[in-house]
Design a protein around this motif. Structure first.
Motif, PDB file in Angstrom:
ATOM      1  N   ALA A 192       0.839  -1.204   0.000  1.00  0.00           N
ATOM      2  CA  ALA A 192       0.000   0.000   0.000  1.00  0.00           C
ATOM      3  C   ALA A 192       0.871   1.250   0.000  1.00  0.00           C
ATOM      4  N   TRP A 193       1.892   1.274   0.848  1.00  0.00           N
ATOM      5  CA  TRP A 193       2.815   2.413   0.918  1.00  0.00           C
ATOM      6  C   TRP A 193       3.467   2.657  -0.444  1.00  0.00           C
ATOM      7  N   ASN A 194       3.924   1.586  -1.082  1.00  0.00           N
ATOM      8  CA  ASN A 194       4.573   1.709  -2.389  1.00  0.00           C
ATOM      9  C   ASN A 194       3.615   2.222  -3.461  1.00  0.00           C
ATOM     10  N   LEU A 195       2.323   1.990  -3.263  1.00  0.00           N
ATOM     11  CA  LEU A 195       1.307   2.482  -4.192  1.00  0.00           C
ATOM     12  C   LEU A 195       0.805   3.878  -3.826  1.00  0.00           C
ATOM     13  N   GLY A 196       1.341   4.464  -2.752  1.00  0.00           N
ATOM     14  CA  GLY A 196       0.978   5.819  -2.358  1.00  0.00           C
ATOM     15  C   GLY A 196      -0.105   5.910  -1.301  1.00  0.00           C
ATOM     16  N   ALA A 197      -0.449   4.794  -0.665  1.00  0.00           N
ATOM     17  CA  ALA A 197      -1.476   4.796   0.377  1.00  0.00           C
ATOM     18  C   ALA A 197      -0.815   4.644   1.749  1.00  0.00           C
ATOM     19  N   VAL A 198      -1.356   5.348   2.735  1.00  0.00           N
ATOM     20  CA  VAL A 198      -0.840   5.283   4.099  1.00  0.00           C
ATOM     21  C   VAL A 198      -1.853   4.542   4.970  1.00  0.00           C
ATOM     22  N   CYS A 199      -1.372   3.554   5.710  1.00  0.00           N
ATOM     23  CA  CYS A 199      -2.218   2.823   6.659  1.00  0.00           C
ATOM     24  C   CYS A 199      -2.112   3.496   8.023  1.00  0.00           C
ATOM     25  N   VAL A 200      -3.269   3.743   8.632  1.00  0.00           N
ATOM     26  CA  VAL A 200      -3.366   4.360   9.957  1.00  0.00           C
ATOM     27  C   VAL A 200      -4.018   3.319  10.859  1.00  0.00           C
ATOM     28  N   ALA A 201      -3.339   2.950  11.964  1.00  0.00           N
ATOM     29  CA  ALA A 201      -3.817   1.822  12.764  1.00  0.00           C
ATOM     30  C   ALA A 201      -3.987   2.151  14.234  1.00  0.00           C
ATOM     31  N   ALA A 202      -4.879   1.407  14.859  1.00  0.00           N
ATOM     32  CA  ALA A 202      -5.079   1.436  16.303  1.00  0.00           C
ATOM     33  C   ALA A 202      -4.015   0.558  16.946  1.00  0.00           C
ATOM     34  N   PRO A 203      -3.308   1.050  17.983  1.00  0.00           N
ATOM     35  CA  PRO A 203      -2.257   0.244  18.611  1.00  0.00           C
ATOM     36  C   PRO A 203      -2.746  -0.748  19.656  1.00  0.00           C
ATOM     37  N   GLY A 204      -4.012  -0.704  20.019  1.00  0.00           N
ATOM     38  CA  GLY A 204      -4.554  -1.624  21.006  1.00  0.00           C
ATOM     39  C   GLY A 204      -4.982  -0.922  22.282  1.00  0.00           C
ATOM     40  N   ASN A 205      -5.811  -1.609  23.053  1.00  0.00           N
ATOM     41  CA  ASN A 205      -6.437  -1.027  24.239  1.00  0.00           C
ATOM     42  C   ASN A 205      -6.152  -1.808  25.516  1.00  0.00           C
ATOM     43  N   ASP A 206      -4.930  -2.288  25.653  1.00  0.00           N
ATOM     44  CA  ASP A 206      -4.571  -3.058  26.835  1.00  0.00           C
ATOM     45  C   ASP A 206      -3.759  -2.248  27.847  1.00  0.00           C
ATOM     46  N   GLY A 207      -3.410  -1.003  27.503  1.00  0.00           N
ATOM     47  CA  GLY A 207      -2.626  -0.153  28.395  1.00  0.00           C
ATOM     48  C   GLY A 207      -1.229  -0.677  28.662  1.00  0.00           C
ATOM     49  N   VAL A 208      -0.657  -1.372  27.700  1.00  0.00           N
ATOM     50  CA  VAL A 208       0.656  -1.994  27.869  1.00  0.00           C
ATOM     51  C   VAL A 208       1.683  -1.357  26.932  1.00  0.00           C
ATOM     52  N   PRO A 209       2.980  -1.519  27.236  1.00  0.00           N
ATOM     53  CA  PRO A 209       4.021  -0.938  26.388  1.00  0.00           C
ATOM     54  C   PRO A 209       4.356  -1.818  25.187  1.00  0.00           C
ATOM     55  N   GLU A 210       3.333  -2.203  24.457  1.00  0.00           N
ATOM     56  CA  GLU A 210       3.518  -3.016  23.251  1.00  0.00           C
ATOM     57  C   GLU A 210       2.412  -2.663  22.268  1.00  0.00           C
ATOM     58  N   VAL A 211       2.795  -2.213  21.101  1.00  0.00           N
ATOM     59  CA  VAL A 211       1.838  -1.840  20.065  1.00  0.00           C
ATOM     60  C   VAL A 211       1.399  -3.096  19.326  1.00  0.00           C
ATOM     61  N   ASP A 212       0.085  -3.256  19.186  1.00  0.00           N
ATOM     62  CA  ASP A 212      -0.465  -4.416  18.482  1.00  0.00           C
ATOM     63  C   ASP A 212      -0.155  -4.357  16.992  1.00  0.00           C
ATOM     64  N   VAL A 213      -0.151  -5.530  16.374  1.00  0.00           N
ATOM     65  CA  VAL A 213      -0.114  -5.669  14.929  1.00  0.00           C
ATOM     66  C   VAL A 213      -1.472  -5.192  14.417  1.00  0.00           C
ATOM     67  N   PRO A 214      -1.579  -4.424  13.362  1.00  0.00           N
ATOM     68  CA  PRO A 214      -0.550  -4.002  12.408  1.00  0.00           C
ATOM     69  C   PRO A 214       0.123  -2.674  12.746  1.00  0.00           C
ATOM     70  N   GLY A 215      -0.226  -2.061  13.877  1.00  0.00           N
ATOM     71  CA  GLY A 215       0.336  -0.754  14.219  1.00  0.00           C
ATOM     72  C   GLY A 215       1.839  -0.737  14.407  1.00  0.00           C
ATOM     73  N   ARG A 216       2.436  -1.866  14.723  1.00  0.00           N
ATOM     74  CA  ARG A 216       3.887  -1.873  14.943  1.00  0.00           C
ATOM     75  C   ARG A 216       4.692  -2.135  13.685  1.00  0.00           C
ATOM     76  N   TYR A 217       4.031  -2.362  12.561  1.00  0.00           N
ATOM     77  CA  TYR A 217       4.763  -2.586  11.312  1.00  0.00           C
ATOM     78  C   TYR A 217       5.359  -1.287  10.783  1.00  0.00           C
TER      79      TYR A 217
END
Length: 191
Positions: A77-102
């Motif tokens: 998507a990025w290579n085609l000019g599109a930007v993905c905007v993602a939710a990192p998750g709702n667990d209140g932890v220091p780890e971003v969920d997939v796909p936000g951490r890509y």
């Protein structure tokens, strides 16, 4: 319905999405009555959206293990000019969920304004991050939500506490989460 409305609703009243002028496309990635999305469906939706000219792709979903299919899809998507905007998750932890951490994904954490939620909602019970205290918007104190996942992959933060948006049946409702912050940010980017 709530996520789409936060991005691009065209209501005539006092509520509308951040980018009411945009054309909104929705892609089904959850099978009917399913709790979890199918990774193959997510990958296909991301690639199809980018190939058909979508500039911004909101991903108000997440969790699960690292998946090479989805990682390649967001890079495509990025290579085609599109930007993905993602939710990192709702667990209140220091780890971003997939796909936000890509790489090639903008992960959006959630903030709120103290006391800005409608009465009779549960938002008053949301834990807050004290270090964010002291900043003010329109006289209301800003707080980072206690539910928002965090980490070095976070790109931005956006309103995600007590978001009033469209609901089925021509109604409005209040929801909180990084899945609300991501479409607000997507709408701001689109505007």
């Amino acid at each position: 319905t709530h996520v789409g409305g936060a991005t691009a609703s065209r209501a005539n009243g006092w509520r509308r999405g951040q980018a009411a002028q945009v054309e909104l496309h929705a892609y089904r990635v959850f099978e009917q009555n399913a709790i979890y999305a199918n990774n193959l469906s997510i990958r296909d939706a991301i690639v199809h959206a980018a190939q058909t000219g979508c500039c911004l792709i909101n991903l108000s979903l997440g969790g699960g293990p690292w998946d090479r299919l989805i990682e390649v899809a967001v890079q495509t998507a990025w290579n085609l000019g599109a930007v993905c905007v993602a939710a990192p998750g709702n667990d209140g932890v220091p780890e971003v969920d997939v796909p936000g951490r890509y790489p090639y994904v903008l992960a959006i954490s959630a903030f709120g304004l103290d006391g800005a939620w409608p009465s009779n909602t549960t938002c008053e019970l949301e834990p807050v991050d004290a270090p964010a205290r002291g900043k003010r918007i329109n006289g209301k104190e800003v707080f980072l939500t206690g539910f928002s996942n965090y980490g070095p992959q976070i790109s931005f933060t956006a309103p995600g506490s007590a978001i009033v948006s469209t609901m089925p049946g021509d109604k409005y409702g209040v929801m909180s989460g990084t899945s609300m912050a991501a479409p607000v940010a997507t709408g701001v980017l689109a505007a």
